[in-house]
Design a protein around this motif. Structure first.
Motif, PDB file in Angstrom:
ATOM      1  N   PRO A 168      -6.970  11.235 -14.291  1.00  0.00           N
ATOM      2  CA  PRO A 168      -5.858  10.661 -14.066  1.00  0.00           C
ATOM      3  C   PRO A 168      -5.901   9.104 -13.253  1.00  0.00           C
ATOM      4  CG  PRO A 168      -5.811  12.741 -12.943  1.00  0.00           C
ATOM      5  CD  PRO A 168      -7.152  12.557 -13.534  1.00  0.00           C
ATOM      6  N   VAL A 169      -5.198   8.215 -13.700  1.00  0.00           N
ATOM      7  CA  VAL A 169      -5.382   7.069 -12.871  1.00  0.00           C
ATOM      8  C   VAL A 169      -4.148   6.988 -11.900  1.00  0.00           C
ATOM      9  CG1 VAL A 169      -5.839   5.518 -14.850  1.00  0.00           C
ATOM     10  CG2 VAL A 169      -3.796   6.060 -14.672  1.00  0.00           C
ATOM     11  N   ARG A 170      -4.394   6.305 -10.783  1.00  0.00           N
ATOM     12  CA  ARG A 170      -3.602   6.390  -9.615  1.00  0.00           C
ATOM     13  C   ARG A 170      -2.687   5.015  -9.553  1.00  0.00           C
ATOM     14  NH1 ARG A 170      -7.612   7.230  -5.423  1.00  0.00           N
ATOM     15  NH2 ARG A 170      -7.953   9.317  -6.287  1.00  0.00           N
ATOM     16  N   ILE A 171      -1.576   5.502  -9.881  1.00  0.00           N
ATOM     17  CA  ILE A 171      -0.455   4.223  -9.630  1.00  0.00           C
ATOM     18  C   ILE A 171       0.599   4.278  -8.213  1.00  0.00           C
ATOM     19  CG2 ILE A 171       1.671   3.264 -10.743  1.00  0.00           C
ATOM     20  CD1 ILE A 171       0.413   4.533 -13.422  1.00  0.00           C
ATOM     21  N   LEU A 172       0.402   3.229  -7.735  1.00  0.00           N
ATOM     22  CA  LEU A 172       1.516   3.030  -6.378  1.00  0.00           C
ATOM     23  C   LEU A 172       2.472   2.401  -6.899  1.00  0.00           C
ATOM     24  CD1 LEU A 172       1.989   3.656  -3.379  1.00  0.00           C
ATOM     25  CD2 LEU A 172       0.670   1.779  -3.188  1.00  0.00           C
ATOM     26  N   LEU A 173       3.956   3.242  -6.914  1.00  0.00           N
ATOM     27  CA  LEU A 173       5.066   2.660  -7.062  1.00  0.00           C
ATOM     28  C   LEU A 173       5.676   2.309  -5.562  1.00  0.00           C
ATOM     29  CD1 LEU A 173       7.602   1.518  -8.642  1.00  0.00           C
ATOM     30  CD2 LEU A 173       8.338   3.870  -8.646  1.00  0.00           C
ATOM     31  N   ILE A 174       5.875   0.760  -5.065  1.00  0.00           N
ATOM     32  CA  ILE A 174       6.631   0.549  -4.085  1.00  0.00           C
ATOM     33  C   ILE A 174       7.927   0.030  -4.186  1.00  0.00           C
ATOM     34  CG2 ILE A 174       6.400  -0.564  -1.991  1.00  0.00           C
ATOM     35  CD1 ILE A 174       3.408  -1.265  -2.488  1.00  0.00           C
ATOM     36  N   GLU A 175       9.045   1.101  -4.214  1.00  0.00           N
ATOM     37  CA  GLU A 175      10.271   0.866  -4.704  1.00  0.00           C
ATOM     38  C   GLU A 175      11.331   1.901  -3.915  1.00  0.00           C
ATOM     39  OE1 GLU A 175      13.498   0.136  -6.067  1.00  0.00           O
ATOM     40  OE2 GLU A 175      11.933  -0.292  -7.881  1.00  0.00           O
ATOM     41  N   ASP A 176      12.500   1.098  -3.159  1.00  0.00           N
ATOM     42  CA  ASP A 176      13.133   1.801  -2.423  1.00  0.00           C
ATOM     43  C   ASP A 176      14.382   2.405  -3.089  1.00  0.00           C
ATOM     44  OD1 ASP A 176      14.333  -0.763  -3.240  1.00  0.00           O
ATOM     45  OD2 ASP A 176      15.903  -0.531  -1.469  1.00  0.00           O
ATOM     46  N   ASN A 177      14.714   2.068  -4.460  1.00  0.00           N
ATOM     47  CA  ASN A 177      15.878   2.630  -5.105  1.00  0.00           C
ATOM     48  C   ASN A 177      15.531   3.844  -5.629  1.00  0.00           C
ATOM     49  OD1 ASN A 177      17.981   3.207  -7.138  1.00  0.00           O
ATOM     50  ND2 ASN A 177      18.376   1.241  -7.571  1.00  0.00           N
ATOM     51  N   VAL A 230       4.854   7.358  -4.825  1.00  0.00           N
ATOM     52  CA  VAL A 230       6.027   6.606  -4.476  1.00  0.00           C
ATOM     53  C   VAL A 230       5.964   6.233  -3.034  1.00  0.00           C
ATOM     54  CG1 VAL A 230       8.354   6.270  -4.899  1.00  0.00           C
ATOM     55  CG2 VAL A 230       7.134   7.559  -6.495  1.00  0.00           C
ATOM     56  N   ILE A 231       6.366   5.123  -2.553  1.00  0.00           N
ATOM     57  CA  ILE A 231       6.709   4.663  -1.203  1.00  0.00           C
ATOM     58  C   ILE A 231       7.963   3.650  -1.401  1.00  0.00           C
ATOM     59  CG2 ILE A 231       5.727   3.465   0.825  1.00  0.00           C
ATOM     60  CD1 ILE A 231       3.122   4.313   0.241  1.00  0.00           C
ATOM     61  N   SER A 232       8.860   3.918  -0.613  1.00  0.00           N
ATOM     62  CA  SER A 232      10.047   3.212  -0.550  1.00  0.00           C
ATOM     63  C   SER A 232      10.299   2.303   0.353  1.00  0.00           C
ATOM     64  CB  SER A 232      11.130   4.336  -0.746  1.00  0.00           C
ATOM     65  OG  SER A 232      11.351   4.978   0.518  1.00  0.00           O
ATOM     66  N   ASP A 233       9.219   1.802   1.333  1.00  0.00           N
ATOM     67  CA  ASP A 233       9.538   0.813   2.139  1.00  0.00           C
ATOM     68  C   ASP A 233       8.264   0.112   2.344  1.00  0.00           C
ATOM     69  OD1 ASP A 233       8.510   0.646   5.361  1.00  0.00           O
ATOM     70  OD2 ASP A 233      10.578   0.940   5.324  1.00  0.00           O
ATOM     71  N   ARG A 263       6.774  -1.717   4.762  1.00  0.00           N
ATOM     72  CA  ARG A 263       5.822  -1.434   5.956  1.00  0.00           C
ATOM     73  C   ARG A 263       5.001  -0.158   5.604  1.00  0.00           C
ATOM     74  NH1 ARG A 263       6.662  -3.834  10.621  1.00  0.00           N
ATOM     75  NH2 ARG A 263       8.842  -3.963  10.444  1.00  0.00           N
ATOM     76  N   ALA A 264       5.463   0.585   5.303  1.00  0.00           N
ATOM     77  CA  ALA A 264       4.995   1.946   4.876  1.00  0.00           C
ATOM     78  C   ALA A 264       3.912   1.741   3.982  1.00  0.00           C
ATOM     79  CB  ALA A 264       5.953   3.092   4.471  1.00  0.00           C
ATOM     80  N   ALA A 265       4.121   0.930   2.829  1.00  0.00           N
ATOM     81  CA  ALA A 265       3.410   0.908   1.821  1.00  0.00           C
ATOM     82  C   ALA A 265       1.964  -0.037   2.311  1.00  0.00           C
ATOM     83  CB  ALA A 265       3.786  -0.205   0.702  1.00  0.00           C
ATOM     84  N   LEU A 266       2.047  -0.995   3.243  1.00  0.00           N
ATOM     85  CA  LEU A 266       1.206  -1.827   3.767  1.00  0.00           C
ATOM     86  C   LEU A 266       0.225  -0.770   4.657  1.00  0.00           C
ATOM     87  CD1 LEU A 266       2.533  -5.195   4.766  1.00  0.00           C
ATOM     88  CD2 LEU A 266       1.042  -4.554   3.050  1.00  0.00           C
ATOM     89  N   ASP A 267       1.004   0.127   5.542  1.00  0.00           N
ATOM     90  CA  ASP A 267       0.075   1.080   6.372  1.00  0.00           C
ATOM     91  C   ASP A 267      -0.710   1.930   5.241  1.00  0.00           C
ATOM     92  OD1 ASP A 267       0.947   0.186   8.247  1.00  0.00           O
ATOM     93  OD2 ASP A 267       2.626   1.868   8.864  1.00  0.00           O
ATOM     94  N   PHE A 268      -0.132   2.376   4.123  1.00  0.00           N
ATOM     95  CA  PHE A 268      -0.845   3.356   3.221  1.00  0.00           C
ATOM     96  C   PHE A 268      -2.173   2.522   2.496  1.00  0.00           C
ATOM     97  CE2 PHE A 268      -1.648   4.789  -1.072  1.00  0.00           C
ATOM     98  CZ  PHE A 268      -1.439   5.978  -0.950  1.00  0.00           C
ATOM     99  N   LEU A 269      -1.744   1.304   1.973  1.00  0.00           N
ATOM    100  CA  LEU A 269      -2.970   0.466   1.423  1.00  0.00           C
ATOM    101  C   LEU A 269      -4.039   0.088   2.541  1.00  0.00           C
ATOM    102  CD1 LEU A 269      -0.503  -1.698  -0.764  1.00  0.00           C
ATOM    103  CD2 LEU A 269      -2.590  -0.226  -1.538  1.00  0.00           C
TER     104      LEU A 269
END
Lengths: 249, 151
Positions: B12-21, B43-46, B48-54
């Motif tokens: 499986p490929v890994r897709i990161l969705l950064i979306e708050d809605n 899925v990350i909805s924020d 700052r959290a997305a940057l921490d994750f990456l």
């Protein structure tokens, strides 16, 4: 008139002009922001009512009561709201990045004919352009759109009894050129002549449309310091005339 | 050093969705589910959290590296353009394709995104079918026809 009075009048006028251009900017900003921010919740409604129908539509429609009807009304409402918002967005963009230059009016009409060509030949419509046509000082894309909308309306509201005939004439006025686009279509009652340029105003509901075409035309004409009028008689035809200022001498 | 290329169909490929809605999260999830692509969706909805994750910071120190990022522009805490700029400033993370997924049709957002080196700009479609169609062409383009940088 004394210099003092003159100066005072000039200041008043400058102030009025500043107020007017500010309120124009606000209005444009409003239409733009409203259509963008409205887009978001509407997209949610449209998407999820569609999913609701796909996944639960059968159950809702098969259940006793009017559930299916409710579903259809929500879907229909979302489609119409989307149409209106899209139209508002298009309307608010008219005039953005406008650039006036000198070019032959013929080019704008030719561009419109190119867009409308298939529709015109399908209806056996004839378009007469009375020579000579002047060079105008205008935004060429906006002028092409203006002619497309006006001629397109003549085609859309053609008479069921006659082949459409459209005549385009230009008159040289003092500081502007006046274009007259005459057709032999269904026309309308003259009392509605001003209302037809209102946004979302539609005199007939038997034709498709958002009621935005002539509102765009009016905005384009106003952007060129001109005026637009309609003269019509029911079942006789309509003449749309508009002026385009010649610009700086 | 041997590096495994991102396989097209085997894992499986890994897709990161950064979306708050949450609505858009669900729509994207559903649209991706309708493609034939085998994928893990994170899925990350924020912002700052997305940057921490990456950047694998704090609690995300073991966060897996995504193959593709879908990024919304309107985000809480840190907004989309800033997330994009931070990623594209990083010598390593800039190799991950970032697809802007937004409802904005404003030219300033479009131009601004490409200026910050977005790899693509998609306007969120208006119906679930169009959404699925968009995700299908996106996954075919990036995971079948394209070769991605090895993880």
């Amino acid at each position: 008139m004394t210099d003092e009075v003159h100066q005072e009048l000039k200041e008043q006028l400058d102030q009025k002009i500043a107020e007017l251009s500010r309120s124009n900017r606000e209005l444009e900003q409003f239409a733009y922001v409203a259509s963008h921010d409205l887009q978001e919740p509407l997209r949610m409604i449209a998407n999820f009512v569609e999913l609701l129908d796909t996944e639960y539509g059968d159950a809702i429609r098969n259940a006793p009561g009017d559930g299916g009807l409710y579903l259809d009304y929500v879907k229909g409402g979302a489609v119409r709201a989307k149409g209106l918002i899209d139209a508002l967005l298009v309307f608010s963009r008219v005039g953005r990045g406008m650039r006036r230059r000198y070019f032959p009016a013929r080019e704008a009409i030719d561009a419109a004919m190119l867009v409308l060509g298939p529709g015109l030949s399908e209806r056996n419509a004839r378009v007469h352009v009375l020579d000579p046509l002047p060079e105008i000082f205008a935004d060429s894309e906006m002028m092409a759109r203006l002619f497309t909308n006006v001629i397109g309306n003549s085609l859309k509201y053609r008479s069921p009894e006659r082949l459409p005939e459209i005549e385009i004439e230009v008159r040289d006025l003092e500081g502007s050129y006046m274009f007259l686009v005459r057709d032999n279509g269904v026309g309308f009652h003259q009392r509605d002549a001003e209302r037809i340029f209102d946004l979302f105003r539609r005199l007939r509901t038997d034709k498709n449309g958002a009621g935005i075409g002539l509102a765009i035309c009016q905005k384009i004409v106003l952007c060129h310091d001109g005026e637009i009028f309609a003269l019509s008689e029911e079942d006789q035809g309509t003449t749309i005339s508009f002026t385009i200022s010649k610009g700086a001498p | 050093m041997y590096m495994t290329p991102v396989p097209a169909a085997t894992s499986p490929v890994r897709i990161l969705l950064i979306e708050d809605n949450p609505g858009d999260q669900l729509l994207t999830r559903k649209a991706l589910a309708r493609t034939r692509l085998e994928h893990d969706l994170i899925v990350i909805s924020d912002g700052r959290a997305a940057l921490d994750f990456l950047f694998q910071r704090g609690e995300h120190s073991n966060a897996p590296r995504p193959d593709l990022i879908l990024l919304d522009l309107n985000l809480p805490s840190v907004d989309g353009p800033t997330v994009l700029a931070d990623l594209k400033h990083d010598d390593d993370l800039r190799r991950i394709p970032v697809i802007i997924l937004t409802s904005s049709e404003a030219e300033s957002d479009l131009v601004g995104s490409y200026t910050r080196h977005a790899n693509s700009y998609m306007v969120k479609p208006g119906t679930p079918d169009q959404f699925a169609e968009a995700m299908t062409s996106l996954s075919e383009y990036w995971f079948v026809h394209s070769r991605l940088c090895p993880r």
